[in-house]
Design an enzyme around this catalytic site. Structure first.
Site, PDB file in Angstrom:
ATOM      1  N   HIS A 317       0.849  -1.187   0.000  1.00 62.71           N
ATOM      2  CA  HIS A 317       0.000   0.000   0.000  1.00 62.71           C
ATOM      3  C   HIS A 317       0.882   1.233   0.000  1.00 62.71           C
ATOM      4  O   HIS A 317       1.919   1.245   0.652  1.00 62.71           O
ATOM      5  CB  HIS A 317      -0.923   0.014   1.229  1.00 62.71           C
ATOM      6  CG  HIS A 317      -2.063   0.942   1.061  1.00 62.71           C
ATOM      7  ND1 HIS A 317      -1.976   2.265   1.399  1.00 62.71           N
ATOM      8  CD2 HIS A 317      -3.309   0.742   0.563  1.00 62.71           C
ATOM      9  CE1 HIS A 317      -3.125   2.843   1.111  1.00 62.71           C
ATOM     10  NE2 HIS A 317      -3.951   1.947   0.604  1.00 62.71           N
ATOM     11  N   ASP A 374      -7.932  -5.535   0.302  1.00 61.57           N
ATOM     12  CA  ASP A 374      -8.399  -6.417  -0.764  1.00 61.57           C
ATOM     13  C   ASP A 374      -8.027  -7.876  -0.542  1.00 61.57           C
ATOM     14  O   ASP A 374      -8.620  -8.768  -1.136  1.00 61.57           O
ATOM     15  CB  ASP A 374      -7.831  -5.942  -2.111  1.00 61.57           C
ATOM     16  CG  ASP A 374      -8.403  -4.593  -2.500  1.00 61.57           C
ATOM     17  OD1 ASP A 374      -9.601  -4.387  -2.261  1.00 61.57           O
ATOM     18  OD2 ASP A 374      -7.654  -3.758  -3.021  1.00 61.57           O
TER      19      ASP A 374
HETATM   20  N1  ACO Z   1       4.167  -7.907  -4.673  1.00 62.18           N
HETATM   21  C1  ACO Z   1       5.528  -7.882  -4.830  1.00 62.18           C
HETATM   22  N2  ACO Z   1       6.291  -6.765  -4.699  1.00 62.18           N
HETATM   23  C2  ACO Z   1       5.655  -5.611  -4.422  1.00 62.18           C
HETATM   24  C3  ACO Z   1       4.245  -5.552  -4.245  1.00 62.18           C
HETATM   25  C4  ACO Z   1       3.503  -6.769  -4.373  1.00 62.18           C
HETATM   26  N3  ACO Z   1       2.160  -6.763  -4.220  1.00 62.18           N
HETATM   27  N4  ACO Z   1       3.884  -4.283  -3.972  1.00 62.18           N
HETATM   28  C5  ACO Z   1       5.023  -3.572  -3.978  1.00 62.18           C
HETATM   29  N5  ACO Z   1       6.094  -4.369  -4.248  1.00 62.18           N
HETATM   30  C6  ACO Z   1       7.502  -3.964  -4.279  1.00 62.18           C
HETATM   31  C7  ACO Z   1       7.859  -3.180  -5.534  1.00 62.18           C
HETATM   32  O1  ACO Z   1       8.336  -4.028  -6.556  1.00 62.18           O
HETATM   33  C8  ACO Z   1       8.927  -2.254  -5.026  1.00 62.18           C
HETATM   34  O2  ACO Z   1      10.120  -2.975  -4.890  1.00 62.18           O
HETATM   35  P1  ACO Z   1      11.554  -2.236  -5.123  1.00 62.18           P
HETATM   36  O3  ACO Z   1      11.674  -1.219  -4.027  1.00 62.18           O
HETATM   37  O4  ACO Z   1      12.573  -3.328  -5.032  1.00 62.18           O
HETATM   38  O5  ACO Z   1      11.486  -1.614  -6.492  1.00 62.18           O
HETATM   39  C9  ACO Z   1       8.456  -1.900  -3.608  1.00 62.18           C
HETATM   40  O6  ACO Z   1       7.686  -3.053  -3.186  1.00 62.18           O
HETATM   41  C10 ACO Z   1       7.599  -0.630  -3.520  1.00 62.18           C
HETATM   42  O7  ACO Z   1       6.508  -0.783  -4.427  1.00 62.18           O
HETATM   43  P2  ACO Z   1       5.876   0.424  -5.242  1.00 62.18           P
HETATM   44  O8  ACO Z   1       5.123  -0.113  -6.408  1.00 62.18           O
HETATM   45  O9  ACO Z   1       6.928   1.459  -5.541  1.00 62.18           O
HETATM   46  O10 ACO Z   1       4.896   1.047  -4.152  1.00 62.18           O
HETATM   47  P3  ACO Z   1       3.643   1.972  -4.423  1.00 62.18           P
HETATM   48  O11 ACO Z   1       3.380   2.660  -3.156  1.00 62.18           O
HETATM   49  O12 ACO Z   1       3.878   2.811  -5.636  1.00 62.18           O
HETATM   50  O13 ACO Z   1       2.481   0.933  -4.816  1.00 62.18           O
HETATM   51  C11 ACO Z   1       0.692  -0.602  -4.655  1.00 62.18           C
HETATM   52  C12 ACO Z   1       1.531   0.476  -3.936  1.00 62.18           C
HETATM   53  C13 ACO Z   1       0.253  -0.097  -6.049  1.00 62.18           C
HETATM   54  C14 ACO Z   1      -0.566  -0.870  -3.855  1.00 62.18           C
HETATM   55  C15 ACO Z   1       1.532  -1.882  -4.800  1.00 62.18           C
HETATM   56  O14 ACO Z   1       1.928  -2.345  -3.517  1.00 62.18           O
HETATM   57  C16 ACO Z   1       0.815  -3.006  -5.547  1.00 62.18           C
HETATM   58  O15 ACO Z   1       0.839  -3.025  -6.791  1.00 62.18           O
HETATM   59  N6  ACO Z   1       0.146  -3.959  -4.823  1.00 62.18           N
HETATM   60  C17 ACO Z   1      -0.607  -5.028  -5.442  1.00 62.18           C
HETATM   61  C18 ACO Z   1      -1.957  -4.527  -5.887  1.00 62.18           C
HETATM   62  C19 ACO Z   1      -2.897  -4.269  -4.724  1.00 62.18           C
HETATM   63  O16 ACO Z   1      -3.053  -5.084  -3.837  1.00 62.18           O
HETATM   64  N7  ACO Z   1      -3.563  -3.110  -4.794  1.00 62.18           N
HETATM   65  C20 ACO Z   1      -4.540  -2.718  -3.795  1.00 62.18           C
HETATM   66  C21 ACO Z   1      -4.048  -1.571  -2.975  1.00 62.18           C
HETATM   67  S1  ACO Z   1      -5.222  -1.182  -1.714  1.00 62.18           S
HETATM   68  C22 ACO Z   1      -6.421  -0.340  -2.503  1.00 62.18           C
HETATM   69  O17 ACO Z   1      -6.269   0.281  -3.506  1.00 62.18           O
HETATM   70  C23 ACO Z   1      -7.701  -0.398  -1.883  1.00 62.18           C
END
Ligand code: ACO
Length: 428
Positions: A317, A374
């Site tokens: 998140h 979620d």
């Molecule tokens: N699985 C594996 N790795 C992940 C995940 C995941 N679900 N989420 C983040 N990471 C990793 C990224 O690859 C990144 O790694 P790095 O630092 O080595 O490059 C690091 O964690 C940070 O991730 P970002 O994408 O930069 O974080 P951001 O804050 O931009 O994204 C997000 C947050 C979009 C929710 C992301 O965690 C994600 O895509 N999660 C999966 C989808 C999801 O569950 N969405 C629902 C969110 S809650 C909602 O909207 C109600």
């Protein structure tokens, strides 16, 4: 004592610029850089708004480090399962929980506003079977602006109040009809004898003529109070989440003086993406794809592999780098309903194994990747006999009070401006 300020110095020229630091009630303070471009001729660079406060708001507070979420100052733990979802809507829209009298009148008004103009029903007819309900909901919500053309004058509070209540009341009907249209079955009108959440379940399950689906042996698909309460709590947990992607979209579109229903339709579009509200549908698909507890390590490895686009849905998140408090409430609800609603124990076992493996793995721990809301909603929604393609529409129904309260706050903010960011140009 003078104001707190921050000084920025351009090391190329030695020129310094001073900016006020503004404190909120809680949460990080902000540096007011509104005159930065005028002062320095430069822009700030913050793709994805990771350090940018886009507005001032009094609606919802999140402390992502300490797993705290409050609507109008009230912790989410004191609302989910304790106040009805409609009372929570009233809270978000008005700033305080309703008195019993206000609650009753609000509930009655919402029931009576739940019907759709027959013209909108004809719009559903034009859309094909198997259309995703999110696409249909966006179209139907946009089409509301063809019928209700007022609500553009922020000084007319009566007009605004009607608009907010109308959109809240109609969304479950739009969602249920979008679903029924997608599977090619006749539309069901709302039953005003039923409470908001029960009415939604009814519109999903009923046969034409107001009868609930026949299950054989003289039984019908009755709606149990425990189901209504569970869905009510789920809606409450989705009701607002400050300046998330879809709310920001609603505000951005609203800032152009677009109609409120059009702004809400744009929020539906933004929520559909799998990085946002669409993740709940993807979590369920992923649990089914994993298929067995023994396959969990393979998928954890895929999620960690930078050359593999696979992400663990329902994990991570932008704001919560610790536990998501909504997820914790849902986990409690899941445990409570496990026996009563016969939750799918096979999927629960896979989910538990995924959670355990991720939370003991340095990749997830060091990045603050915890289960989000979620991750837990899908198994409960399945037990409520909600089809998977309706998971994100349920998020929409839940998020309406947040979007429309934020839209109203924008309209009533004298400092609000059209949302128009700048860019760092690196092209030809
Ligand atoms: N699985 C594996 N790795 C992940 C995940 C995941 N679900 N989420 C983040 N990471 C990793 C990224 O690859 C990144 O790694 P790095 O630092 O080595 O490059 C690091 O964690 C940070 O991730 P970002 O994408 O930069 O974080 P951001 O804050 O931009 O994204 C997000 C947050 C979009 C929710 C992301 O965690 C994600 O895509 N999660 C999966 C989808 C999801 O569950 N969405 C629902 C969110 S809650 C909602 O909207 C109600």
């Amino acid at each position: 004592m003078g104001k707190n300020t921050m000084t920025l110095t351009d090391n190329r020229t030695g020129k310094s610029f001073e900016y006020n630091i503004i404190d909120g009630t809680r949460g990080p303070s902000v540096v007011d850089i509104r005159s930065f471009y005028k002062d320095s001729g430069m822009f700030t660079f913050d793709p994805g708004y990771t350090s940018t406060a886009s507005c001032e708001s009094k609606i919802t507070f999140i402390d992502g480090e300490n797993s705290e979420l409050r609507y109008r100052g009230i912790p989410i733990e004191d609302l989910a399962g304790k106040s009805s979802y409609l009372d929570v809507c009233y809270l978000l829209m008005n700033g305080n929980l309703p008195t019993p009298e206000q609650s009753k009148n609000f509930d009655l008004e919402i029931r009576h506003r739940s019907f759709l103009d027959e013209g909108i029903l004809r719009l559903f007819d034009a859309l094909p079977d198997h259309a995703h309900p999110m696409a249909t909901m966006g179209a139907a919500t946009m089409a509301l602006a063809t019928i209700y053309k007022d609500h553009l004058n922020p000084s007319n509070e009566d007009e605004f109040r009607v608009m907010r209540r109308r959109i809240l009341a109609k969304m479950p009907t739009i969602a249920a009809m979008a679903y029924r249209n997608s599977i090619g079955v006749p539309m069901i009108y709302p039953d005003i004898n039923r409470y908001f959440t029960e009415n939604f379940l009814y519109m999903l399950r009923a046969y034409p003529g107001g009868k609930l689906k026949y299950l054989g042996n003289g039984h019908n698909d009755e709606i149990k109070q425990v189901e209504v309460d569970a869905l009510d709590a789920i809606l409450t947990l989705h009701a607002d989440h400050e300046q998330n992607a879809s709310t920001t979209t609603v505000r951005n579109v609203g800032s152009t003086e677009a109609h409120p229903y059009v702004s809400i339709a744009s929020g539906i579009a933004a929520l559909w993406g799998s990085a946002h509200g669409g993740a709940n549908e993807r979590v369920m698909e992923q649990l089914k794809l994993i298929g067995d507890v023994k396959n969990v390590p393979t998928y954890i490895a895929k999620a960690k592999d930078k050359n593999d686009p696979f992400r663990l849905m329902g994990f991570g998140h932008r704001v919560y780098k610790n536990r998501d408090p909504r997820a914790q409430e849902l986990k409690k609800l899941q445990d409570k309903l496990r026996e009563e609603l016969h939750l799918d124990s096979h999927l629960l076992d896979i989910a538990a194994a995924v959670e355990k493996a991720a939370l003991s793995d340095d990749y997830f721990v060091s990045r603050g990747l915890y289960p989000n809301i979620d991750f837990y909603s899908g198994v409960i929604l399945t037990a409520l006999k909600i089809p998977i393609e309706m998971f994100t529409p349920i998020f929409v129904i839940g998020r309406i009070p947040g979007w429309i309260s934020q839209w109203t706050e924008l309209k009533q903010d004298p400092t609000a401006k059209i949302a128009r960011p700048r860019q760092l140009y690196t092209g030809k």
